[in-house]
Design an enzyme around this catalytic site. Structure first.
Site, short mmCIF file in Angstrom:
data_model
loop_
_atom_site.label_atom_id
_atom_site.label_comp_id
_atom_site.label_asym_id
_atom_site.label_seq_id
_atom_site.Cartn_x
_atom_site.Cartn_y
_atom_site.Cartn_z
CB SER A 24 -0.85 -0.01 1.25
OG SER A 24 0.01 -0.01 2.37
CE LYS A 25 0.47 5.41 -3.87
NZ LYS A 25 -0.70 5.86 -4.54
NE ARG A 26 -0.30 0.39 6.07
CZ ARG A 26 0.29 -0.77 6.37
NH1 ARG A 26 1.23 -0.83 7.27
NH2 ARG A 26 -0.09 -1.88 5.76
#
Ligand code: GLU
Length: 510
Positions: free
Chosen positions: A259-261
């Protein structure tokens, strides 16, 4: 087109320039490239920039930079052209308009005049009625008269694909076999938007055909749109290229889709964007080796391999369709290995941009700086990424007046007090004034001799000098460090350290 599985492949990487290149995208490009090289075919770079709202002009350069960094040279594409130029979709809009029109004329697509408001109301009603949302095909049923009227009124329109209302569509994925979908589950997707630009569905199918693409490797997220693509290709009477949907890349934990994490890689936070790995000093060879094994496996018994070996062995059939996790520890391990395998001069060249940025010196100045020639070989053993070299080296470039000792403990030898440590520093200075030649080995020998003569342990003698010259707890081996900064500078730093300790012990004493 013939059965494409044999012979030189034409494989395209078709990114949309909507942001920075992600490791997942780079892995797709890498597999494209491997397959093209393996089959003596062509690797084509095509820019899919028809979504103008999401277009990000900077991302194009970053994309190309990422590919070049990994060594994925394209045979056809922007900048270099090729037999099917242009390779940027926004420069090909006329082609798509003609192709969309062709489908309208064949009765396989139709103009839709529904306004955004009507579509929104329609969706709202569908939602309220608990039905799935999707275009209700109102304009598919327009009479010729209605169409003529709308056109005469100059109503804006899109072109939609007319999905068969019954039957099934079967397409093949090389890794998953035949997949069957009922046509009634499919939507009349837009092919050409009101602004005259195509959607991905049309543009990619048209270009794959015109550019004679034989194999399409793309992310698994496109699997759901493959039936529409098969229908579009059939409607034109073309053959499908071989489809290979590449497995999703997971978080290093193996749990969620990346994810963008941010995730931690070797103590640093990363979004898994290619430029972050470039900027932190991962070597392209290590990344190449690492990514080749994400979703494919070179050999369970051989972790390290060259590009040539990878090309030789790579095979599409062996790609594992299940989601693949990114084992970042392996990337660090590989990077360390590739770093240590560099010659000192190759490592120096690789380090120059990092050092130049951090030390505020030009690369040319640094290139001829002999301090680096001494320090780089000893730092080489100690780093996993190029950026880590900076803190091993920066102290050597401080000017004497920039040195500051924050903590007297740094200058105090084992089992010694401040006064004794000052004595050691003075003795060391005395040794250094006379030692010849001024090299690590001779300094080492002279220090040992003096420690012995003074009846102190070598460690107690060396400690204060280490602190004095680097101002740091952790620094490269002492004698190379002394050699690197040179006699005069070392003596100056020792002098500063003596003054600091004396002042400090006077304060303590007072
Ligand atoms: N432009 C699409 C993307 O960036 C490419 C998908 C494909 O390879 O067909 O995801």
């Amino acid at each position: 087109m013939t059965n494409n599985r044999e012979g030189p492949a034409r494989v395209r990487f078709a990114p949309s320039p909507t942001g920075h290149l992600h490791l997942g995208g780079l892995r797709t490009a890498l597999f494209d490239w491997l397959w093209a090289r393996k089959t003596n075919g062509q690797f084509i770079l095509r820019i899919e920039d028809t979504d103008r709202r999401r277009f990000d002009p900077d991302s194009l350069e970053s994309l190309k930079k990422g590919l070049r960094w990994l060594g994925l040279d394209w045979d056809e594409g922007p900048d270099i052209g090729g037999p099917f130029a242009p390779y940027v979709q926004s420069e090909r809009r006329k082609i798509y308009q003609e192709k969309a029109q062709e489908l309208v004329e064949r009765g396989r697509a139709y103009r839709c005049y529904c306004t955004a408001e009507r579509l929104a109301t329609m969706r709202e009603e569908q939602r309220r009625a608990g039905k799935g949302t999707g275009y209700d095909r109102r304009c598919r049923a327009l009479s010729d008269d209605e169409r003529r009227r709308y056109e005469a009124e100059g109503k804006p329109s899109v072109i939609r694909f007319a999905v068969p209302l019954e039957g099934v569509t079967v397409f093949n994925d090389l890794l998953r076999g035949d997949i069957e979908v009922e046509n009634r589950q499919l939507q009349d997707e837009v092919l050409l938007k009101a602004d005259g630009l195509p959607t991905y569905h049309l543009a990619a199918m048209v270009d794959d055909n015109l550019m004679e693409i034989t194999h399409v490797l793309r992310g698994e997220e496109w699997l759901a749109t493959a039936p529409i693509h098969k229908l579009i290709v059939d409607a034109f009477g073309w053959d499908m290229p071989v489809l290979v949907h590449l497995p999703v890349i997971l978080d290093p934990s193996g749990k969620g889709k990346m994810s963008k994490r941010k995730k931690m890689v070797a103590g640093k936070e990363f979004l898994a964007l290619v430029h972050e790995f470039q900027d932190s000093g991962y070597l392209p060879d290590a990344m190449f080796n690492f990514l080749t094994n994400v979703g494919w496996n070179f050999d369970p018994d051989q972790e390290v391999f060259s590009r040539e070996e990878a090309i030789e062995r790579f095979s599409l059939d062996e790609i594992n369709p299940s989601a693949a996790a990114l084992p970042y520890e392996k990337l660090d391990w590989l990077n360390g290995l590739y770093l240590r395998a560099l010659t000192p001069s190759a490592l120096k060249s690789a380090l120059l941009p990092f050092l130049s940025q951090q030390l505020g010196l030009s690369e040319t100045e640094l290139k001829s700086d002999r301090r680096l020639d001494v320090l780089i070989p000893v730092v080489q053993e100690r780093i996993k990424r190029l950026d880590e070299a900076v803190s091993w080296i920066d102290w050597a470039f401080l000017k004497s007046d920039e040195i500051s000792y924050s903590d007297p403990k740094l200058l105090i030898g084992r089992k010694l007090d401040a006064r004794q440590s000052v004595e050691m520093l003075r003795a060391a200075a005395n040794v250094l004034q006379g030692v010849e030649p001024f090299c690590a080995e001779a300094i080492h020998a002279a220090f040992r001799e003096r420690a012995e003569a003074l009846g102190v342990k070598a460690g107690s003698f060396f400690g204060p000098v280490r602190g004095a010259i680097s101002g740091k707890k952790v620094s490269p081996p002492l004698f190379e460090s002394i050699e690197a900064v040179g006699r005069e500078e070392t003596l100056q730093r020792i002098g500063l350290a003596v003054a600091f300790l004396e002042e400090h012990s006077a304060l303590e004493g007072g």
